[in-house]
Motif scaffolding. Sequence first.
Motif, PDB file in Angstrom:
ATOM      1  N   TYR A 150      23.384  86.417  31.308  1.00  0.00           N
ATOM      2  CA  TYR A 150      23.504  87.336  30.191  1.00  0.00           C
ATOM      3  C   TYR A 150      24.772  87.003  29.426  1.00  0.00           C
ATOM      4  N   THR A 151      24.887  87.562  28.232  1.00  0.00           N
ATOM      5  CA  THR A 151      26.146  87.475  27.499  1.00  0.00           C
ATOM      6  C   THR A 151      27.166  88.359  28.215  1.00  0.00           C
ATOM      7  N   LEU A 152      28.369  87.806  28.461  1.00  0.00           N
ATOM      8  CA  LEU A 152      29.400  88.512  29.228  1.00  0.00           C
ATOM      9  C   LEU A 152      30.579  88.900  28.345  1.00  0.00           C
ATOM     10  N   VAL A 153      31.066  90.097  28.551  1.00  0.00           N
ATOM     11  CA  VAL A 153      32.372  90.491  28.013  1.00  0.00           C
ATOM     12  C   VAL A 153      33.252  90.804  29.223  1.00  0.00           C
ATOM     13  N   PRO A 169      27.658  91.734  16.747  1.00  0.00           N
ATOM     14  CA  PRO A 169      26.590  92.530  17.378  1.00  0.00           C
ATOM     15  C   PRO A 169      26.884  92.930  18.817  1.00  0.00           C
ATOM     16  N   VAL A 170      27.546  92.052  19.559  1.00  0.00           N
ATOM     17  CA  VAL A 170      27.899  92.373  20.948  1.00  0.00           C
ATOM     18  C   VAL A 170      28.902  93.525  20.978  1.00  0.00           C
ATOM     19  N   ALA A 171      29.883  93.481  20.086  1.00  0.00           N
ATOM     20  CA  ALA A 171      30.884  94.547  20.020  1.00  0.00           C
ATOM     21  C   ALA A 171      30.230  95.875  19.662  1.00  0.00           C
ATOM     22  N   PHE A 213      21.168  93.850  20.503  1.00  0.00           N
ATOM     23  CA  PHE A 213      21.839  93.733  21.801  1.00  0.00           C
ATOM     24  C   PHE A 213      22.075  95.103  22.437  1.00  0.00           C
ATOM     25  N   LYS A 214      21.889  95.160  23.762  1.00  0.00           N
ATOM     26  CA  LYS A 214      22.097  96.388  24.524  1.00  0.00           C
ATOM     27  C   LYS A 214      22.914  96.074  25.778  1.00  0.00           C
ATOM     28  N   ILE A 252      25.648  92.001  28.386  1.00  0.00           N
ATOM     29  CA  ILE A 252      24.913  92.364  27.172  1.00  0.00           C
ATOM     30  C   ILE A 252      23.676  91.485  27.087  1.00  0.00           C
ATOM     31  N   ALA A 253      22.552  92.085  26.746  1.00  0.00           N
ATOM     32  CA  ALA A 253      21.325  91.287  26.603  1.00  0.00           C
ATOM     33  C   ALA A 253      20.506  91.794  25.429  1.00  0.00           C
ATOM     34  N   ASP A 254      19.818  90.862  24.842  1.00  0.00           N
ATOM     35  CA  ASP A 254      18.876  91.193  23.773  1.00  0.00           C
ATOM     36  C   ASP A 254      17.602  91.756  24.411  1.00  0.00           C
TER      37      ASP A 254
END
Length: 661
Positions: free
Chosen positions: A462-465, A400-402, A371-372, A479-481
């Motif tokens: 995308y994955t959101l924080v 992994p996101v963290a 993840f980046k 965050i995206a792979d």
Amino acid sequence: MSKECCHSNDVHSGSSQNIVAERNKENHSHSHDHDSHETGESSWLEHWNLLAALLILGVELVLEYGFHLELAPHWSFAVNGVAYLLAGWPVLELAFRKVRRGDIFNEFVLMSVATLGAFYIGEYSEGVAVMVFYSIGEWFQDEAVSKAKRSIKALLDIRPDEVTVLRNGREEVLSPSDVKAGESIRVKPGEKVALDGELLSGSASFNTAALTGESKPDTKYQGEPVLAGMINLNTVSEIKVTALFKDSKLSRILEMVQDATARKSQTQLFISRFAKVYTPIVFFLALAVVLLPFLFVKEYDFNDWLYRGLVFLVISCPCALVVSIPLGYFGGIGLASRNGILFKGGNFLDVMTKITTVVMDKTGTLTKGVFKVQQVVASGIEEEELLHYAAALERNSTHPVAKAIVEYAGEKGRVPDSSGTEEIAGHGLRGTVDGKEVLAGNPKLLNKFSIQYPSDLDLIPYTLVVVAINGNYAGYITIADELKEDAKAAVSSLHKQNIKTIMLSGDKQPVVDDVARQLGISNAYGNLLPEEKAAKVQELKDRGEHIVFVGDGVNDAPVIALADAGIAMGGLGSDATIETADVVIQNDQPSKISSAIKIGKITRSIVWQNIIVAMVVKLVVLGLGAGGVANLWEAVIADVGVALLAILNAVRIQKIRMRGL
């Protein structure tokens, strides 16, 4: 690869064993006397008897046709008899043993009957010629099969015989099998790594081509895994051994390829069954050619019709089929292995030719699984400040996101500490940073604390924080792979072969749709559990699709088991992957999916070329022989010629270069 594998009786699929292997089989011996075939040290001198017979035959023909000097009948019988016994004694011996065991219908008995029949009717030189050229054909067949197996063995048996171990501050050179897990080994530049381990040195570059087919050097850093079979390129490296010699990834792969040569394709199984039925039919047809004309031909000459029956027997020998077909599959497995693709059997090469749909997992298959941070969007504060607060909380998590957020923030500056950090399961983190209460997690976390945020966040693919500071929405981080470099080219290559692509993922649908759009994948389904992926694949199979499923590990085992064939990505990194899949792509590249399918099609094409050419030539010469047009010379030349042609065509697979595939 074991010696037993390299001389497996599966090589000739039943009736066409090479003479030495058959003799060993007859003696019920599990050891083989022809190790020269294994090592490539076969010498012409080993076949002195065959060469002597060929010389005698050649001199006789030169005298007869060059100088018109014919030997007296008794001298002709004696000279040709010596040549016949030199060339044919091993065949006669095997034929006798097989008949004694009740195995009458085989090629050794067939050749013995045909050549002894030629002597009976006075065609001595033709009888010798049949036996000499038949034995030469067997010799070349044996060499071709041995070469194919040697190429697989040489390709994969890349484990060093010794390793330098550090014990009590001293270097000791030992066999890799004597090294224990936890010990340290030293690998010099140019040496192969003998055991799986973890790099203790700061960094080192390795050539992984023998394992992955990838020529680009792979740089490893301290703590990263290093595998047996890699070649150290630039510096003396120390490695902590993590697995015993027998448990290394390379040993597992070698074992898998050894098993692959024994697992027959449907075509091989068909030819084996065909040969068992075909040979007795040929015997009885030859007998009919000899005897039935007595009932219909006015001037019946037994010797004339016996000669025709003998021609019929010689040309009907099925060795071209039962040798060249396994050889073709060995070549296909070897070609795939050289390109970092491991097939667990020739049957899966056949499966690849029927594939209509490739179904792929997303994470770890089309994406790197790394993840980046893609974007930082702040509201009411600076972006760096938002990142500062989020990273302070996330450094307390192992998700992994963290890790992606902390790594990205570290590139921008120092990551601060937080206090009182707690994890709220399924939502995110809460803690205090610089005296302020900070929330960082998914939108459900803000809902839980009744904090308002823009409604359009749910549409972001995308994955959101999402971050809140002191009860107020402060922005979000996406965050995206990362996509693999060749993922788009892989999908494009499959579409060029008219193969449909489908992606199944447990990720949310907007993310899956976005990846599918970038790669050009036909259909994509998200929010799927493993059993739901299996249901999708079953649905496709019910519609008549032939499915390959591509995944990255044991989590996809239910779908791999259900698909016609399962392909695992990154097989060197997971024992479970090697166990589960039918095909393993060692270097993690999606483009190898297309290559695997193409190799299957190339192999199948060459195998069927051999079948068609061999059958057409044999049927034509069979007809000519029964009609009295073809003689024994033409029959044996046609038989040996078509066998050698088929073998050369099969060997051609091993010469193919995969550029452009």
